[in-house]
Design an enzyme around this catalytic site. Structure first.
Site, PDB file in Angstrom:
ATOM      1  N   LYS A  21       7.586  24.491 -14.739  1.00 61.31           N
ATOM      2  CA  LYS A  21       7.594  25.805 -14.099  1.00 61.31           C
ATOM      3  C   LYS A  21       6.236  26.095 -13.467  1.00 61.31           C
ATOM      4  O   LYS A  21       6.157  26.520 -12.304  1.00 61.31           O
ATOM      5  CB  LYS A  21       7.955  26.869 -15.128  1.00 61.31           C
ATOM      6  CG  LYS A  21       8.147  28.261 -14.546  1.00 61.31           C
ATOM      7  CD  LYS A  21       8.619  29.240 -15.635  1.00 61.31           C
ATOM      8  CE  LYS A  21       9.957  28.834 -16.199  1.00 61.31           C
ATOM      9  NZ  LYS A  21      10.429  29.764 -17.250  1.00 61.31           N
ATOM     10  N   ARG A  91       6.026  33.484 -19.790  1.00 60.49           N
ATOM     11  CA  ARG A  91       7.172  32.567 -19.851  1.00 60.49           C
ATOM     12  C   ARG A  91       6.729  31.172 -20.281  1.00 60.49           C
ATOM     13  O   ARG A  91       5.643  30.725 -19.941  1.00 60.49           O
ATOM     14  CB  ARG A  91       7.855  32.450 -18.476  1.00 60.49           C
ATOM     15  CG  ARG A  91       8.399  33.746 -17.910  1.00 60.49           C
ATOM     16  CD  ARG A  91       8.880  33.507 -16.476  1.00 60.49           C
ATOM     17  NE  ARG A  91       9.348  34.713 -15.822  1.00 60.49           N
ATOM     18  CZ  ARG A  91      10.621  35.082 -15.724  1.00 60.49           C
ATOM     19  NH1 ARG A  91      11.563  34.322 -16.250  1.00 60.49           N
ATOM     20  NH2 ARG A  91      10.957  36.185 -15.098  1.00 60.49           N
ATOM     21  N   GLY A 100      16.355  28.176 -21.278  1.00 60.31           N
ATOM     22  CA  GLY A 100      16.706  29.101 -22.346  1.00 60.31           C
ATOM     23  C   GLY A 100      16.339  28.663 -23.741  1.00 60.31           C
ATOM     24  O   GLY A 100      16.617  29.367 -24.710  1.00 60.31           O
ATOM     25  N   MET A 102      13.268  28.077 -25.002  1.00 60.39           N
ATOM     26  CA  MET A 102      12.030  28.654 -25.529  1.00 60.39           C
ATOM     27  C   MET A 102      11.934  30.112 -25.078  1.00 60.39           C
ATOM     28  O   MET A 102      12.848  30.633 -24.457  1.00 60.39           O
ATOM     29  CB  MET A 102      10.830  27.814 -25.096  1.00 60.39           C
ATOM     30  CG  MET A 102      10.793  26.456 -25.789  1.00 60.39           C
ATOM     31  SD  MET A 102       9.434  25.436 -25.225  1.00 60.39           S
ATOM     32  CE  MET A 102       9.862  25.138 -23.521  1.00 60.39           C
ATOM     33  N   ARG A 335      12.910  24.752  -9.610  1.00 57.32           N
ATOM     34  CA  ARG A 335      12.883  23.460 -10.301  1.00 57.32           C
ATOM     35  C   ARG A 335      14.033  22.637  -9.760  1.00 57.32           C
ATOM     36  O   ARG A 335      14.969  23.166  -9.161  1.00 57.32           O
ATOM     37  CB  ARG A 335      13.026  23.638 -11.815  1.00 57.32           C
ATOM     38  CG  ARG A 335      14.322  24.321 -12.232  1.00 57.32           C
ATOM     39  CD  ARG A 335      14.295  24.714 -13.689  1.00 57.32           C
ATOM     40  NE  ARG A 335      15.444  25.540 -14.043  1.00 57.32           N
ATOM     41  CZ  ARG A 335      15.502  26.326 -15.101  1.00 57.32           C
ATOM     42  NH1 ARG A 335      14.477  26.390 -15.929  1.00 57.32           N
ATOM     43  NH2 ARG A 335      16.572  27.047 -15.352  1.00 57.32           N
ATOM     44  N   HIS A 451      23.866  31.226 -19.623  1.00 56.50           N
ATOM     45  CA  HIS A 451      23.411  30.196 -20.558  1.00 56.50           C
ATOM     46  C   HIS A 451      24.526  29.202 -20.860  1.00 56.50           C
ATOM     47  O   HIS A 451      24.331  27.981 -20.823  1.00 56.50           O
ATOM     48  CB  HIS A 451      22.926  30.869 -21.848  1.00 56.50           C
ATOM     49  CG  HIS A 451      22.522  29.902 -22.921  1.00 56.50           C
ATOM     50  ND1 HIS A 451      23.387  29.464 -23.893  1.00 56.50           N
ATOM     51  CD2 HIS A 451      21.342  29.276 -23.160  1.00 56.50           C
ATOM     52  CE1 HIS A 451      22.754  28.618 -24.681  1.00 56.50           C
ATOM     53  NE2 HIS A 451      21.521  28.495 -24.262  1.00 56.50           N
ATOM     54  N   ARG A 612      36.633 -15.404 -28.580  1.00 52.37           N
ATOM     55  CA  ARG A 612      36.078 -15.710 -29.895  1.00 52.37           C
ATOM     56  C   ARG A 612      37.197 -16.166 -30.818  1.00 52.37           C
ATOM     57  O   ARG A 612      38.195 -15.461 -31.010  1.00 52.37           O
ATOM     58  CB  ARG A 612      35.398 -14.466 -30.488  1.00 52.37           C
ATOM     59  CG  ARG A 612      34.733 -14.744 -31.834  1.00 52.37           C
ATOM     60  CD  ARG A 612      34.059 -13.503 -32.392  1.00 52.37           C
ATOM     61  NE  ARG A 612      35.020 -12.501 -32.834  1.00 52.37           N
ATOM     62  CZ  ARG A 612      34.689 -11.281 -33.271  1.00 52.37           C
ATOM     63  NH1 ARG A 612      33.417 -10.918 -33.284  1.00 52.37           N
ATOM     64  NH2 ARG A 612      35.614 -10.435 -33.658  1.00 52.37           N
ATOM     65  N   GLU A 738      24.724 -14.163 -34.320  1.00 57.53           N
ATOM     66  CA  GLU A 738      24.880 -12.886 -35.028  1.00 57.53           C
ATOM     67  C   GLU A 738      24.235 -12.896 -36.412  1.00 57.53           C
ATOM     68  O   GLU A 738      24.393 -11.942 -37.168  1.00 57.53           O
ATOM     69  CB  GLU A 738      26.361 -12.527 -35.139  1.00 57.53           C
ATOM     70  CG  GLU A 738      27.214 -13.649 -35.705  1.00 57.53           C
ATOM     71  CD  GLU A 738      28.704 -13.392 -35.558  1.00 57.53           C
ATOM     72  OE1 GLU A 738      29.126 -12.226 -35.738  1.00 57.53           O
ATOM     73  OE2 GLU A 738      29.447 -14.348 -35.270  1.00 57.53           O
ATOM     74  N   SER A 757      26.157 -15.907 -27.081  1.00 57.90           N
ATOM     75  CA  SER A 757      26.460 -14.489 -26.938  1.00 57.90           C
ATOM     76  C   SER A 757      25.913 -13.793 -28.178  1.00 57.90           C
ATOM     77  O   SER A 757      26.313 -14.116 -29.299  1.00 57.90           O
ATOM     78  CB  SER A 757      27.967 -14.259 -26.813  1.00 57.90           C
ATOM     79  OG  SER A 757      28.243 -12.884 -26.659  1.00 57.90           O
ATOM     80  N   GLY A 759      25.724 -11.293 -30.844  1.00 60.06           N
ATOM     81  CA  GLY A 759      26.576 -10.295 -31.492  1.00 60.06           C
ATOM     82  C   GLY A 759      25.704  -9.295 -32.229  1.00 60.06           C
ATOM     83  O   GLY A 759      25.463  -9.431 -33.436  1.00 60.06           O
ATOM     84  N   THR A 760      25.202  -8.306 -31.505  1.00 66.03           N
ATOM     85  CA  THR A 760      24.163  -7.445 -32.062  1.00 66.03           C
ATOM     86  C   THR A 760      24.679  -6.452 -33.105  1.00 66.03           C
ATOM     87  O   THR A 760      23.879  -5.853 -33.814  1.00 66.03           O
ATOM     88  CB  THR A 760      23.432  -6.687 -30.944  1.00 66.03           C
ATOM     89  OG1 THR A 760      24.400  -6.050 -30.094  1.00 66.03           O
ATOM     90  CG2 THR A 760      22.591  -7.659 -30.125  1.00 66.03           C
ATOM     91  N   ASN A 761      26.001  -6.258 -33.197  1.00 61.56           N
ATOM     92  CA  ASN A 761      26.503  -5.396 -34.279  1.00 61.56           C
ATOM     93  C   ASN A 761      26.192  -6.023 -35.635  1.00 61.56           C
ATOM     94  O   ASN A 761      25.551  -5.428 -36.504  1.00 61.56           O
ATOM     95  CB  ASN A 761      28.006  -5.171 -34.129  1.00 61.56           C
ATOM     96  CG  ASN A 761      28.366  -4.400 -32.870  1.00 61.56           C
ATOM     97  OD1 ASN A 761      27.512  -3.763 -32.252  1.00 61.56           O
ATOM     98  ND2 ASN A 761      29.620  -4.452 -32.480  1.00 61.56           N
ATOM     99  N   ASP A 762      26.660  -7.258 -35.845  1.00 60.67           N
ATOM    100  CA  ASP A 762      26.398  -7.946 -37.112  1.00 60.67           C
ATOM    101  C   ASP A 762      24.931  -8.327 -37.251  1.00 60.67           C
ATOM    102  O   ASP A 762      24.368  -8.285 -38.354  1.00 60.67           O
ATOM    103  CB  ASP A 762      27.267  -9.207 -37.224  1.00 60.67           C
ATOM    104  CG  ASP A 762      28.665  -8.886 -37.734  1.00 60.67           C
ATOM    105  OD1 ASP A 762      28.966  -7.689 -37.939  1.00 60.67           O
ATOM    106  OD2 ASP A 762      29.458  -9.826 -37.915  1.00 60.67           O
ATOM    107  N   CYS A 825      27.291  -9.126 -26.608  1.00 63.32           N
ATOM    108  CA  CYS A 825      28.659  -8.611 -26.671  1.00 63.32           C
ATOM    109  C   CYS A 825      28.840  -7.516 -27.712  1.00 63.32           C
ATOM    110  O   CYS A 825      29.959  -7.070 -27.954  1.00 63.32           O
ATOM    111  CB  CYS A 825      29.657  -9.742 -26.926  1.00 63.32           C
ATOM    112  SG  CYS A 825      29.415 -10.604 -28.500  1.00 63.32           S
ATOM    113  N   TYR A 845      23.975 -11.507 -18.787  1.00 66.82           N
ATOM    114  CA  TYR A 845      24.974 -10.439 -18.682  1.00 66.82           C
ATOM    115  C   TYR A 845      24.993  -9.616 -19.961  1.00 66.82           C
ATOM    116  O   TYR A 845      24.483 -10.031 -21.009  1.00 66.82           O
ATOM    117  CB  TYR A 845      26.370 -11.011 -18.409  1.00 66.82           C
ATOM    118  CG  TYR A 845      26.957 -11.813 -19.548  1.00 66.82           C
ATOM    119  CD1 TYR A 845      27.664 -11.185 -20.579  1.00 66.82           C
ATOM    120  CD2 TYR A 845      26.825 -13.195 -19.598  1.00 66.82           C
ATOM    121  CE1 TYR A 845      28.207 -11.915 -21.629  1.00 66.82           C
ATOM    122  CE2 TYR A 845      27.351 -13.928 -20.639  1.00 66.82           C
ATOM    123  CZ  TYR A 845      28.047 -13.283 -21.654  1.00 66.82           C
ATOM    124  OH  TYR A 845      28.568 -14.002 -22.700  1.00 66.82           O
TER     125      TYR A 845
END
Length: 874
Positions: A21, A91, A100, A102, A335, A451, A612, A738, A757, A759-762, A825, A845
């Site tokens: 602002k 302000r 809104g 603050m 803004r 708001h 898989r 993984e 590939s 396997g980032t979950n496991d 993946c 990828y």
């Protein structure tokens, strides 16, 4: 250190010092626009105040006094003067827009003496007293933390006593008494007298704005918008101008383009004879900006000219607050405006086509997460329903849920698993946590820039505002529309695109974006390096992902091919007592799975499909051991049931996630993987014979050593050769990385793998030692709240731990096999921050669920453009 800057000293590039602002006020001042003079207290002062435990930094008040003296000299007025008083607003102004969230204090400088001076100067005693009561009310609520209801109840009681509907119907004597009532509330609730010294008022107001940086609603908003907590807020002290001096005055909020649709036309609300908070609070029904010319023709012409100048200067859609004081236009703030995802897309593409920005900047203008908003449900066009009320279409999309009337109740019911619609007369920043929890928001008051409307659009949540036919009874927790009563817990549907409110549940559908959506993604594709694939197990999922631009399948799970009506066949395979019995079951499964693979290859014809092989342990295909034991104890199991019990006990494991699953199962049950490979290759042959172009990638899960993978790759090639001796089906064989060991040993494993590939979950579960199903509902929220983790590692990849393993895997794989194909993946593939990491480490990828493919495409473009930098900034 310098803390205070006159508006003439700054520019829009200084938003981290002066706040957004303050920086924009400085910019507009230097452009020669009609900005009321003032000065800005920097974010450095706020951070010093907070670091000192709530003590103003040395020298700050001296700088403020000097800046105030200069402002008084410029205006020819003095704060608190009994003849011609200077009044100021105080302000907040953070580096990033937090509308809104603050605090603001208006009309500062009024006291029992200066109110008389204001009355003399304006020849309007009623106006002066109304300004004073507003100041006492706002100061009590913002600075002294007195509940706002205490003032509102007194005001309502006075209106009822006088028999009037509106505050504007109260006369000067009424307001004089109301001022004394409000001062009495301050005395009773805060235990202090309302301060009469303007310097003391200013100091308290500055501190209140600083404190509001760490208020709950501000913290909640920063968490929602991923705004850092250490930026602090600036404070803008600005000469007051008044939109409530009579019918020749007014106030409003304008956008240079429609923030809901992106249409290139002026948009906004205004009110005659009102102050700014009347517009945004939704207390009074506003008029559209188009109607302003009937009241203020010359100020409207000036405003439209300024709106055009600001848009050309900022090269973006601007949000402008303005006031008309006795026919004279003032610009209070500008803004870069908040907008819906649909509007962001349209503005970006339109501005590029207009030559205001180039393609690169247009792509960067739209955040990847915004695309998700375009996939929100809409009412099914074939659905039959009757709307009981209609309000303003404040934020597009449809929502269905149970009605709750407080933010706390909405949050609690959401956490209990309910879909919630938050219904309020109007929302305030204190309702933010309930708005976050709600599926949608419905208010009976407020306009398009209230708001509720602004916050809902920013969140991408459907919202209807100003539905005046709805009569809300907060005490009874119900609302009434005519003779219809809707109680807490009843289900309603709202259409934020049309403003319709419907009792009961309306079927909804997910839209299929076109136009600017497709244009922007095509531009994004020109800049990104990363490929984007999808995780899809069924042909219809693959087809949908391809519509969204997926360039193949990065993960086709085969578990579902063993379930449903095929489960008895799988159980026969598990229970087989001879090789012949097992082979017969596997042959039956092979034909069924071959048909599955044909459908998937057809949907992704010409694009790579990574399949898989079976990953879960066999006990998942058997009944629960405990249930079978209970049945056995009751004598309810026959011979077949007892054979199932025996098998379930035999395959049961203490920790199945780390047990006999993935390639381990494939090695001890070799017929299983061999069957799947034959089904895959035979399906590819059939597709090729029909003129198709299958691109086959066979992925072996949970590998931890090179010999393990090498054995299975040999089996795959044996089966493929047997199935396709002369048909020339090309395929790759690789593995899912993984486990931590696989990442660390990637150099060796790559000897046998043609692709990795991740396997980032496991990999995340094993690296952290977290069980995702347990930790996310138990201690993850607390860890995030305490800052023990920067982000949920199952949503955004942990670059320091899991990310380091991925880097090792990439480096090791390419060291052994320079042309190895590398992808990810896990669902991290659809998270923008994780996509950026994948770009940085050099993956080929990412792969994600179908509806996150557009997000990944845009995130990949942002990652590429982030390296080279945009051509310009707005």
């Amino acid at each position: 250190m310098k803390y205070v800057y006159a508006f003439e000293e700054g520019s829009k590039e200084q938003k981290y010092l002066l706040g957004g602002k303050g920086a924009n006020l400085a910019e507009m001042t230097n452009l020669g626009l009609p900005v009321p003079p003032g000065f800005t207290i920097s974010t450095d002062a706020c951070n010093a105040y907070l670091a000192a435990g709530g003590n103003l930094p040395d020298g700050l008040l001296d700088e403020v006094a000097a800046a105030l003296q200069a402002l008084e000299a410029k205006m020819g007025k003095r704060l608190g003067d009994d003849v011609d008083p200077l009044l100021v607003s105080v302000r907040s102004g953070a580096p990033f827009s937090m509308p809104g969230m603050m605090d603001t204090v208006l009309n500062l400088g009024l006291n029992d003496v200066s109110v008389g001076g204001l009355a003399k100067q304006t020849s309007n005693e009623r106006f002066a007293l109304d300004s004073y009561r507003r100041f006492v009310q706002m100061f009590g609520r913002i600075v002294l933390d007195i509940p706002g209801d205490a003032f509102e109840e007194a005001l309502t009681a006075l209106r009822e006593q006088r028999g009037v509907e509106s505050d504007t119907d109260l006369d000067a004597d009424d307001l004089r008494g109301l001022v004394e009532t409000f001062k009495g509330i301050v005395r009773e609730k805060a235990g202090v007298e309302f301060p009469q010294d303007p310097q003391e008022q200013l100091r308290h107001a500055i501190e209140a704005v600083f404190r509001s940086w760490n208020g709950k609603r501000a913290r909640d908003y920063r968490k929602l918008e991923a705004i850092p907590d250490d930026l602090g807020t600036a404070v803008n002290v600005q000469t007051m101008v008044f939109g409530n001096k009579g019918d020749d005055s007014g106030t409003g909020v304008a956008f240079t383009r429609d923030p809901a649709t992106g249409e290139n036309r002026p948009y906004g609300d205004f009110l005659a004879n009102a102050q700014g908070e009347d517009v945004v609070a939704g207390i009074r029904v506003t008029e559209h900006l188009d109607a302003m010319g009937a009241h203020f023709p010359e100020p409207q012409r000036q405003l439209l000219d300024i709106m055009n100048r600001l848009e050309q200067h900022y090269r973006d859609m601007c949000d402008i607050e303005f006031t008309i004081e006795q026919g004279r236009l003032f610009i209070l703030q500008t803004r870069v405006g908040k907008r819906t995802a649909a509007a962001a897309l349209r503005m970006a593409t339109d501005m590029a086509n207009e030559g205001l920005v180039d393609k690169r900047e247009a792509v960067l203008r739209v955040q990847p997460a915004q695309l998700d908003q375009l996939l929100h449900p809409q009412f099914d066009p074939d659905a039959k329903y009757d709307a009981v009320a209609k309000g303003l279409n404040a934020s597009p999309g449809a929502a269905v849920g149970k009605v709750y009337f407080t933010a706390d109740d909405a949050e609690a019911k959401h956490e209990a698993g309910e879909r919630v619609i938050l219904v309020r007369p109007e929302t305030s920043p204190d309702d933010l946590h309930g708005m976050i929890a709600a599926e949608g928001i419905l208010t009976s008051r407020g306009g398009l820039v209230s708001h509720a409307a602004v916050v809902a659009r920013g969140m991408g949540k459907p919202a209807i505002c100003g539905a005046e036919a709805i009569r809300i009874d907060l005490k009874a927790k119900q609302f009434r529309v005519g003779d219809t009563v809707v109680a807490e817990g009843d289900v309603i549907s709202i259409n934020g695109s049309t403003g319709e409110v419907v009792i009961g549940e309306v079927p909804v559908i997910v839209p299929e974006p076109t136009g600017p959506f497709q244009t922007l993604l095509q531009w994004a594709d020109e800049f990104r390096r990363l490929g984007v694939r999808t995780n899809a197990d069924l042909p219809e999922d693959a087809a949908k992902a391809r519509e969204f631009g997926a360039e193949g399948i990065g993960l086709c799970r085969t578990e579902h091919m063993f379930l449903g009506d095929r489960l008895p066949i799988v159980q026969r395979m598990i229970l087989a007592e001879t090789d012949e019995e097992e082979l017969a079951a596997l042959q039956q499964l092979e034909q069924l799975q071959k048909s599955d693979f044909i459908g998937i290859f057809e949907a992704m014809d010409g694009l790579p499909v990574t399949i898989r092989l079976l990953d879960p342990p066999l006990h998942e295909f058997l009944p629960d051991v405990e249930e079978l034991l209970v049945q056995d104890a009751k004598g309810e199991l026959d011979d077949a049931g007892r054979r199932l019990l025996h098998a379930a006990e035999q395959w049961r494991e203490v920790n199945p996630m780390l047990g006999t699953r993935g390639c381990r199962l494939g090695i001890i049950k070799p017929g299983l993987y061999r069957m799947q490979v034959r089904a895959i290759i035979e399906a590819a042959i059939e597709r090729k014979q029909r003129g198709g172009d299958p691109h086959v990638e066979i992925m072996i899960p949970l590998v931890v050593t090179e010999p393990e993978l090498a054995l299975l790759v040999d089996w795959v090639r044996e089966e493929a050769a047997a199935a396709s001796p002369d048909n020339g089906v090309d395929y790759l064989v690789g593995t899912m990385v993984e486990t931590p060991r696989a990442a660390i040993a990637a150099r060796e494993i790559a000897e046998a793998a043609e692709f990795f590939s991740f396997g980032t979950n496991d990999l995340t579960q094993m690296t952290f030692g977290f069980s995702r199903d347990d930790v996310e509902g138990r201690f993850m929220p607390r860890y995030l709240e305490l800052g023990l983790l920067a982000a949920n590692p199952f949503e955004t990849i942990d670059t320091e731990g899991v990310g380091r393993l991925v880097r090792w895997g990439v480096e090791g794989g390419r060291a052994t096999r320079p042309d190895i194909k590398l992808g990810i993946c896990g669902e991290h593939g659809g998270d923008p921050a994780s996509v950026r990491f994948c770009h940085e480490v050099g993956l080929d990828y990412v792969s994600c669920s179908p509806y996150r493919v557009p997000i990944a495409r845009l995130a990949a473009a942002h990652a590429s453009l982030g390296e080279s930098g945009p051509s310009g900034t707005a």
